[in-house]
Scaffold this motif. Structure first.
Motif, PDB file in Angstrom:
ATOM      1  N   VAL A 115       2.396 -78.832 -94.972  1.00 45.30           N
ATOM      2  CA  VAL A 115       3.776 -78.745 -93.995  1.00 45.30           C
ATOM      3  C   VAL A 115       3.909 -80.092 -93.461  1.00 45.30           C
ATOM      4  O   VAL A 115       3.098 -80.529 -92.832  1.00 45.30           O
ATOM      5  CB  VAL A 115       3.305 -77.523 -92.964  1.00 45.30           C
ATOM      6  CG1 VAL A 115       4.378 -77.369 -92.242  1.00 45.30           C
ATOM      7  CG2 VAL A 115       3.186 -76.291 -93.894  1.00 45.30           C
ATOM      8  N   ASP A 116       5.088 -80.370 -93.154  1.00 48.71           N
ATOM      9  CA  ASP A 116       5.824 -81.548 -92.582  1.00 48.71           C
ATOM     10  C   ASP A 116       5.039 -81.444 -91.308  1.00 48.71           C
ATOM     11  O   ASP A 116       5.688 -80.648 -90.483  1.00 48.71           O
ATOM     12  CB  ASP A 116       7.129 -81.474 -92.575  1.00 48.71           C
ATOM     13  CG  ASP A 116       7.847 -82.869 -92.063  1.00 48.71           C
ATOM     14  OD1 ASP A 116       6.932 -83.588 -91.493  1.00 48.71           O
ATOM     15  OD2 ASP A 116       8.936 -82.915 -92.160  1.00 48.71           O
ATOM     16  N   ALA A 122       7.638 -80.976 -83.458  1.00 43.69           N
ATOM     17  CA  ALA A 122       9.121 -80.450 -82.778  1.00 43.69           C
ATOM     18  C   ALA A 122       8.613 -79.062 -82.208  1.00 43.69           C
ATOM     19  O   ALA A 122       9.245 -78.783 -80.930  1.00 43.69           O
ATOM     20  CB  ALA A 122       9.966 -80.118 -83.974  1.00 43.69           C
ATOM     21  N   ALA A 123       7.840 -78.142 -82.890  1.00 43.50           N
ATOM     22  CA  ALA A 123       7.360 -77.022 -82.124  1.00 43.50           C
ATOM     23  C   ALA A 123       6.739 -77.194 -80.858  1.00 43.50           C
ATOM     24  O   ALA A 123       7.094 -76.531 -79.858  1.00 43.50           O
ATOM     25  CB  ALA A 123       6.750 -75.930 -83.193  1.00 43.50           C
ATOM     26  N   ARG A 124       5.874 -78.190 -80.716  1.00 51.46           N
ATOM     27  CA  ARG A 124       4.960 -78.423 -79.617  1.00 51.46           C
ATOM     28  C   ARG A 124       5.997 -78.923 -78.397  1.00 51.46           C
ATOM     29  O   ARG A 124       5.741 -78.559 -77.359  1.00 51.46           O
ATOM     30  CB  ARG A 124       4.038 -79.461 -80.004  1.00 51.46           C
ATOM     31  CG  ARG A 124       2.637 -79.138 -80.400  1.00 51.46           C
ATOM     32  CD  ARG A 124       1.883 -80.188 -80.756  1.00 51.46           C
ATOM     33  NE  ARG A 124       0.526 -79.740 -80.730  1.00 51.46           N
ATOM     34  CZ  ARG A 124      -0.486 -80.437 -81.422  1.00 51.46           C
ATOM     35  NH1 ARG A 124      -0.233 -81.755 -81.730  1.00 51.46           N
ATOM     36  NH2 ARG A 124      -1.908 -79.977 -81.357  1.00 51.46           N
ATOM     37  N   ALA A 125       7.079 -79.881 -78.919  1.00 55.43           N
ATOM     38  CA  ALA A 125       8.006 -80.208 -77.881  1.00 55.43           C
ATOM     39  C   ALA A 125       8.628 -79.082 -77.266  1.00 55.43           C
ATOM     40  O   ALA A 125       9.154 -79.157 -76.091  1.00 55.43           O
ATOM     41  CB  ALA A 125       8.892 -81.274 -78.496  1.00 55.43           C
ATOM     42  N   VAL A 137       5.510 -71.331 -87.739  1.00 56.09           N
ATOM     43  CA  VAL A 137       5.963 -72.630 -88.450  1.00 56.09           C
ATOM     44  C   VAL A 137       5.132 -72.719 -89.551  1.00 56.09           C
ATOM     45  O   VAL A 137       5.606 -72.793 -90.719  1.00 56.09           O
ATOM     46  CB  VAL A 137       5.633 -73.832 -87.483  1.00 56.09           C
ATOM     47  CG1 VAL A 137       6.030 -75.163 -88.155  1.00 56.09           C
ATOM     48  CG2 VAL A 137       6.723 -73.711 -86.280  1.00 56.09           C
ATOM     49  N   LEU A 138       3.831 -72.802 -89.418  1.00 57.65           N
ATOM     50  CA  LEU A 138       2.947 -73.268 -90.519  1.00 57.65           C
ATOM     51  C   LEU A 138       2.897 -72.142 -91.607  1.00 57.65           C
ATOM     52  O   LEU A 138       3.255 -72.217 -92.750  1.00 57.65           O
ATOM     53  CB  LEU A 138       1.405 -73.439 -90.047  1.00 57.65           C
ATOM     54  CG  LEU A 138       1.071 -74.452 -88.959  1.00 57.65           C
ATOM     55  CD1 LEU A 138      -0.330 -74.581 -88.589  1.00 57.65           C
ATOM     56  CD2 LEU A 138       1.325 -75.722 -89.575  1.00 57.65           C
ATOM     57  N   LEU A 139       2.718 -70.750 -91.149  1.00 58.54           N
ATOM     58  CA  LEU A 139       2.882 -69.846 -92.360  1.00 58.54           C
ATOM     59  C   LEU A 139       4.076 -69.668 -93.167  1.00 58.54           C
ATOM     60  O   LEU A 139       3.974 -69.677 -94.216  1.00 58.54           O
ATOM     61  CB  LEU A 139       2.062 -68.355 -91.718  1.00 58.54           C
ATOM     62  CG  LEU A 139       0.794 -68.337 -91.393  1.00 58.54           C
ATOM     63  CD1 LEU A 139       0.387 -67.198 -90.983  1.00 58.54           C
ATOM     64  CD2 LEU A 139      -0.033 -68.706 -92.672  1.00 58.54           C
ATOM     65  N   PRO A 140       5.092 -69.459 -92.264  1.00 58.25           N
ATOM     66  CA  PRO A 140       6.444 -69.206 -92.854  1.00 58.25           C
ATOM     67  C   PRO A 140       6.709 -70.492 -93.903  1.00 58.25           C
ATOM     68  O   PRO A 140       7.161 -70.431 -95.164  1.00 58.25           O
ATOM     69  CB  PRO A 140       7.434 -69.130 -91.891  1.00 58.25           C
ATOM     70  CG  PRO A 140       6.861 -68.808 -90.740  1.00 58.25           C
ATOM     71  CD  PRO A 140       5.410 -69.533 -90.777  1.00 58.25           C
ATOM     72  N   GLU A 141       6.463 -71.792 -93.411  1.00 58.15           N
ATOM     73  CA  GLU A 141       6.721 -73.039 -94.298  1.00 58.15           C
ATOM     74  C   GLU A 141       5.844 -73.142 -95.483  1.00 58.15           C
ATOM     75  O   GLU A 141       6.196 -73.518 -96.490  1.00 58.15           O
ATOM     76  CB  GLU A 141       6.611 -74.190 -93.500  1.00 58.15           C
ATOM     77  CG  GLU A 141       7.799 -74.524 -92.509  1.00 58.15           C
ATOM     78  CD  GLU A 141       8.989 -74.852 -93.322  1.00 58.15           C
ATOM     79  OE1 GLU A 141       9.223 -75.435 -94.108  1.00 58.15           O
ATOM     80  OE2 GLU A 141      10.048 -74.323 -92.723  1.00 58.15           O
TER      81      GLU A 141
END
Length: 222
Positions: A115-116, A122-125, A137-141
């Motif tokens: 995963v990028d 971006a999610a952290r931001a 983020v991680l699982l869907p991507e």
């Protein structure tokens, strides 16, 4: 081929599907969170715990490095404790599951690491918590790669399930050894091989189809 042998082949196929299905299910229930942890627990990552990561990594690598047939024999006491016996399809599920867990953990880890990293930042931001980043983020991507990884696991378990036939594990492997090899019935051995090939082909085709449908990058390109 007699109706009795056809019945035994059908029954053995169901036994194989039962063993592989349970091992795949239990292996995923344990291996998936383990793989996520391995992919997110090195220094500076979401659940930073480098020492735990290293320790779990060593255990996973040691289990994966053990030849499956040796693993089956080595954990006979554990198999008896869990299943009440060391032979039969229920007993065979125990070593199959233990073999599946580290395999799934490593392939899930690899899928998550693809995963990028920019998406995580971006999610952290935006203030997402580590668990939210994993879930949203991680699982869907990573889902297409995870699907292919689990497909590979099921294919491997089909091969392992044939091996446990050598130690009374039941299923197609047991049928092929007892009738195809020990009783010199090559037509039974050939049928067992063809059924296993058909099962592998079916699982691989299904996994590839699901992975393509889940690939958001491919959907976005169109």
């Amino acid at each position: 081929m007699s109706p009795e042998l056809i019945r035994m082949i059908a029954s053995s196929t169901l036994d194989t599907l039962y063993m592989v299905g349970l091992a795949g299910l239990f292996g995923t229930l344990i291996g998936l969170p383990l793989g996520i942890f391995l992919a997110t627990s090195q220094a500076g990552e979401l659940f930073a715990a480098p020492m735990a990561n290293s320790l779990i990594g060593v255990v996973v690598n040691a289990t994966r490095s053990t030849p499956f047939i040796i693993l089956v024999v080595a954990i006979v006491p554990l198999t008896r404790l869990i299943a009440g016996t060391s032979i039969g399809t229920a007993a065979a599920t125990v070593p199959l599951t233990i073999a599946a867990i580290p395999f799934i953990a490593r392939v899930i880890e690899a899928a998550i690491r693809e995963v990028d990293h920019g998406l995580i930042e971006a999610a952290r931001a935006f203030g997402a918590s580590p668990l939210q980043i994993v879930r949203k983020v991680l699982l869907p991507e990573a889902m297409p790669a995870v699907t292919l990884a689990l497909t590979l696991t099921i294919v491997s378990l089909l091969g392992y399930s044939a091996m446990v036939g050598a130690v009374g594990g039941g299923g197609l492997g047991d049928l092929g050894i007892r009738y195809g090899y020990q009783r010199f019935m090559p037509e039974v051995m050939l049928t067992v091989v063809l059924v296993l090939i058909a099962l592998v082909q079916g699982v691989q085709t299904l996994g590839d189809t699901l992975a393509r449908k889940l690939d958001k990058r491919r959907i976005r390109r169109h």
